[in-house]
Design an enzyme around this catalytic site. Structure first.
Site, PDB file in Angstrom:
ATOM      1  N   VAL C  16      33.869 -40.370  32.968  1.00  0.00           N
ATOM      2  CA  VAL C  16      34.041 -40.701  34.381  1.00  0.00           C
ATOM      3  C   VAL C  16      35.465 -41.197  34.628  1.00  0.00           C
ATOM      4  CG1 VAL C  16      33.249 -42.194  36.267  1.00  0.00           C
ATOM      5  CG2 VAL C  16      31.595 -41.174  34.701  1.00  0.00           C
ATOM      6  N   ARG C 110      24.466 -52.934  40.401  1.00  0.00           N
ATOM      7  CA  ARG C 110      23.913 -52.152  41.508  1.00  0.00           C
ATOM      8  C   ARG C 110      22.776 -52.828  42.259  1.00  0.00           C
ATOM      9  NH1 ARG C 110      23.284 -46.772  38.304  1.00  0.00           N
ATOM     10  NH2 ARG C 110      25.452 -46.079  38.253  1.00  0.00           N
ATOM     11  N   CYS C 149      23.787 -41.248  39.244  1.00  0.00           N
ATOM     12  CA  CYS C 149      24.058 -39.854  39.595  1.00  0.00           C
ATOM     13  C   CYS C 149      22.837 -39.127  40.161  1.00  0.00           C
ATOM     14  CB  CYS C 149      24.623 -39.100  38.399  1.00  0.00           C
ATOM     15  SG  CYS C 149      23.657 -39.235  36.886  1.00  0.00           S
ATOM     16  N   GLN C 176      18.618 -32.509  35.033  1.00  0.00           N
ATOM     17  CA  GLN C 176      19.943 -33.113  35.063  1.00  0.00           C
ATOM     18  C   GLN C 176      20.877 -32.542  33.997  1.00  0.00           C
ATOM     19  OE1 GLN C 176      17.761 -37.349  35.973  1.00  0.00           O
ATOM     20  NE2 GLN C 176      19.928 -37.453  35.516  1.00  0.00           N
ATOM     21  N   GLU C 202      16.297 -43.900  33.762  1.00  0.00           N
ATOM     22  CA  GLU C 202      16.673 -43.078  34.915  1.00  0.00           C
ATOM     23  C   GLU C 202      15.621 -43.105  36.029  1.00  0.00           C
ATOM     24  OE1 GLU C 202      19.590 -41.748  34.570  1.00  0.00           O
ATOM     25  OE2 GLU C 202      19.804 -40.265  36.180  1.00  0.00           O
ATOM     26  N   HIS C 242      23.087 -31.835  39.033  1.00  0.00           N
ATOM     27  CA  HIS C 242      21.704 -32.303  38.950  1.00  0.00           C
ATOM     28  C   HIS C 242      20.896 -31.596  40.026  1.00  0.00           C
ATOM     29  CE1 HIS C 242      22.994 -35.096  36.048  1.00  0.00           C
ATOM     30  NE2 HIS C 242      22.794 -36.236  36.664  1.00  0.00           N
TER      31      HIS C 242
END
Lengths: 351, 351, 351, 351
Positions: C16, C110, C149, C176, C202, C242
């Site tokens: 990333v 988050r 994501c 994904q 996830e 994805h």
């Protein structure tokens, strides 16, 4: 069961180690009596720490085994080694010193002048190096090695031509499966939809090992075959199976038809043919225009047969051909097991 | 817009045809004024019958075009041809006879002695064959061809070495993307987890086209380069990008350092460098140990740059290297468009 | 150049981090002035230690930068964070305390109640949490996060339907890409020819983050949306992209035609539409029967557009649909950059 | 050999036809006595026209057989049908009329009210429809069908839960292998690095067939199970193996532990357990966090076992789970062969 020869596996949790477990679980001559792995695994049940990735279930008996440290005192008269190359030297030698026969898939000792690099169908006489090895190293056991996975298919596929015509030049480009790099091995971001035109040390291994394996044994030493080998090693998005395209130059003109005849006539010599792992046909020729293919032709001879196809003239050398071998069987665990069988057949290990 | 040169596309619905549409939609010199396809498509809107598979949206203007029959009367002074090889002979000749310049990606005319097989950075002088072509065939237009996709990368990657040192021998093994076979092309059951060591006619094309492209033009004829080429063509599970491993023999000893210098010094000659599709560097050398890779190095120079890596000695010939090219751009549509640009730059087609 | 806002990147060498470098290198508002990575990388040139894997070349200016330690004193008014989750808490907070605005792609913060989990097209008002964050945490800077994501595509694809009809139930199964796991990430032996029906954490992330993002902001707090989400997360052999199949239940009956109208009418609100990274159409509907597809529809809106297709009735809930998003752009670096743009547009960071 | 029941194969050259040849070649009860294919193949040797793609060699005896036209007069008391759906209706009925038992993998007759759609472990009593079929259609033979490949895994994986608890709702998203589409089938340009979220007719088949198979037989008719099924069908880059993620709603609360107990307790009923193709465990539960996986868990029970994993609560319905089945064995040829074995065991075909 008690009549079987007890064997141990070093590096039993890795990719090749698992293949050893799978192939040996049903072996007619051998019985796994100990499995060894790294310090941190020792003392735990094999079934608890292995990330088993073979397509068949992990045998219950092996799952329950307690993992040992890789020390020569562990049970087993033959030791199959799939340990990391950086520690293989010391560990394997300790086993040999202690009277064990070490059948190793690791690269460390392959090019040692007194260690046989064996493909039983090709150079079983190289096993006679063991006498020198034991005398000079003061070992009661010994070490025998099998070739690197990409070399294994190449030498077997061209050995019949070497024996029939004498090879002077080998040009080879490989398309190798990711399983050759073990687990986790090749990241999927490198493998998916990609070709990686580099595998560290692979080209050198093919160039050196091929000449040793196809070399001659006399006076307790190997004289390398005099051919020149130039290799291009590539990794492709294939799970199992090394496909190799090859151009060959001989001392004399050889036609495709002559070559096919030599390939089809090839059989394992004498007692080698009776080893449990020796396939009925170590080399098979497939005459279809687009074969062999990695995914379709891999399982011949339980993964021990090399398939050759597209035998045709070469503009630069004499012949072009394609060959395919199973890199984790003929190129690793299966090859080592066949070597162990040879040790038994030739009396190094009593039944 | 009105100042642009009107062009047409034959075989506009196929894989290469779609790439023509995409690349030409934004071209600074050309404007698509007609698209042609098979009988059964004629009369329908392009957007209705094409199964558009490019990553960018189909331009609205093209989607609304009515598909034509592939007849010389359709508008367009230059005709980009991606039609099937079995009908290309007749159709392309009809266009040339009618005064159109046909820039073809189809194999049919590539080896005709009076048809230039062009890579503008290498052999722009071969364009002079057009005079003979027009005189002998009584055409007011003409046909120029670009090489097969696997040849395109090879010749550009080795041209700097040919110019600097003279190549005598080329050994090449390809790992080619499935897009080279068009759509539907290679079945997924053949491609997934597999290598197919055969592509019909591919090895012969590489061996012949390479010698023509690198040949010399004099007295209205091409004399093939005198090198010998031996190719092994393979299909791998890659979407776009032909990777090729190459061994080269020269008339004299060439070191890797000399070769890298020649590759890095290579530039498109004169007016070729100013063509819109000519990349700043037609050949780039990547010095990283494991590059070029099909998926990562494909888009250099908008797909028109060939990346070379791993320049190293060869045990059999002089040098080994790896090269990568974008098979549907440098190896197909992009190459044809660059050829059309050359026709304009050299005055065959007025602006 | 001098007018641009100086920014730094934490975790700049990872997957990333590299995407940040690539996307920011040409950004109209931001200029990379420092790159930070782990202890052992600090002090070295970025170009020497990064294993650059983006398809475009590493910009020379960045390659020459000396890698910093991730300390708040490094230059840059906005900090893009892609550091490991286990150290992100401490590091990111230190930056915020020191007056920097941290735009993080890492999961650590988050779900903190005072940290906005932003998708600018959906919940730009959540940015107002910054006031509480700064007051309660005594920070002069702040932290804003973008979703995981797989959540990113889901929330954007269904937000127009949430706004138009109110969603009560979401059933989602993901397929994904491996790039979501970074590098080396997923071993190729796990990815090739396989589906892995498990991605750690996830499903929980999708279930929680979706409700927060679609929640409402009032009195300095987020009230989660009241919907229920059930997710099945799967890894497939795709590099980027994805794809998610979704069933939706609403408070009232919604027809496919109504849903398509709502999706097509959706636009980024007010000033969000003018952010450089906001695509013209944040959500696009593709009406072709077999779209969107991971490989073909990924690049819409420079990777910031979510494509929705196959809107049709569901036997169990109300509607079924398919959606696709670019996991490393809309689902990671692109999302963070858009968040940073929002910080500028709303005046948190002066131009 | 002479004691075996003679059987024929219709559509013997296709993908499923080849699988029939492979599986029947070693069958303890059946002996292939004729192979039939299209008009243009009739009269030629099977080995000359088949593009054999199984991993094991084509048996010599079958290779030498002359391909027949698909006419009821060809030898064989049981007929395995893998012919194209558009001609299957007429051809299969002609065989049944002529007294043959047709065991078909083709979709054409699956939903006919008087034709049993069989999974022997689940609904062997549906075979009793044959009496009505023969009476009403005036046939001396009959037709029995096996489910579509994606239905086959689903119904077997959930049948133990249906029997134990009663299922009201099934949400299923499939990730299906390309082999399900036959050969050439899915183009590699569609499969590589991609997901295709559409398989024509597949979702409807799953929704309808599941209810018929799990339905009850009484008074010579099937009453569909009353559950609601919503399916999302996807094609992924896998060669063999359909993986499906499933959410289930029951009439009462069912815990994961209860479900696992029911799944593990499931056995084939009575005489079904003794059929040669019935695996020891038709359903196996794998408790590892990331299993089953398409590539690793496919071969259980020789491809006839469905593996279930990740049994866990669902936020929307009651339970979530993952299941995997071998689409060309349990989902096609193996299923048909097991159905034929049932015909023998129940006395429709004498030994």
């Amino acid at each position: 069961m008690s009549a079987k020869i007890p064997v141990s596996i070093l590096g039993a949790t890795g990719t090749v180690g698992q293949k050893f477990v799978r192939l040996l679980a049903e072996h007619p001559w051998f019985e796994i009596v100990s499995v060894a792995a790294s310090e941190q695994s020792a003392g735990k049940r094999y079934g608890e720490i292995v990330r088993w990735r073979e397509g068949t279930p992990l045998p219950e008996r092996i799952a329950l085994m307690t993992v040992q440290r890789a020390e020569p005192s562990i049970p087993g008269r033959i030791t199959f080694s799939a340990i990391e190359a950086d520690i293989a030297g010391e560990v394997e030698q300790a086993f040999a010193r202690a009277g064990k026969y070490v059948v190793t898939n690791t690269k460390t000792h392959r090019m040692d002048p007194d260690i046989p690099l064996l493909v039983p169908e090709i150079n079983p006489d190289h096993l006679n190096l063991l006498a020198r090895q034991q005398r000079e190293r003061h070992w009661s056991g010994g070490i025998v090695a099998n070739p690197n996975c990409s070399t294994a298919g190449l030498v077997l596929g061209v050995a019949p031509l070497q024996q029939a015509f004498g090879i002077e030049k080998i040009f080879v480009a490989t398309m190798q499966a990711v399983s050759g790099a073990g687990y986790p091995g090749v990241p999927s971001l490198d493998a998916l939809g990609n070709v990686i035109p580099f595998i560290g040390g692979e080209e050198e291994k093919m160039e050196q090992e091929t000449r040793k394996i196809l070399g001659s044994f006399a006076s307790e030493r190997i004289t390398d075959a005099s051919m020149t080998v130039s290799a291009h090693a590539n990794r492709v998005a294939v799970v199992d199976g090394h496909l190799e395209v090859v151009s060959l130059g001989f001392g004399r003109r050889v036609t495709p038809a002559e070559a096919v005849r030599a390939l089809e006539a090839f059989r394992a010599p004498g007692d080698i043919a009776t080893l449990p792992s020796t396939p009925a046909r170590p080399v098979e020729v497939d005459s279809r225009a687009d074969r062999p293919q990695s995914r379709l032709d891999l399982e011949r001879g339980n993964g021990m047969t090399v398939t050759v196809g597209r035998v045709r003239p070469c503009n630069l050398l004499d012949l072009r051909l394609v060959l395919l071998s199973h890199n984790t069987i003929r190129g690793a665990a299966g090859a080592a097991i066949q070597n162990a069988e040879l040790l038994v057949a030739r009396g190094y290990v009593g039944r």
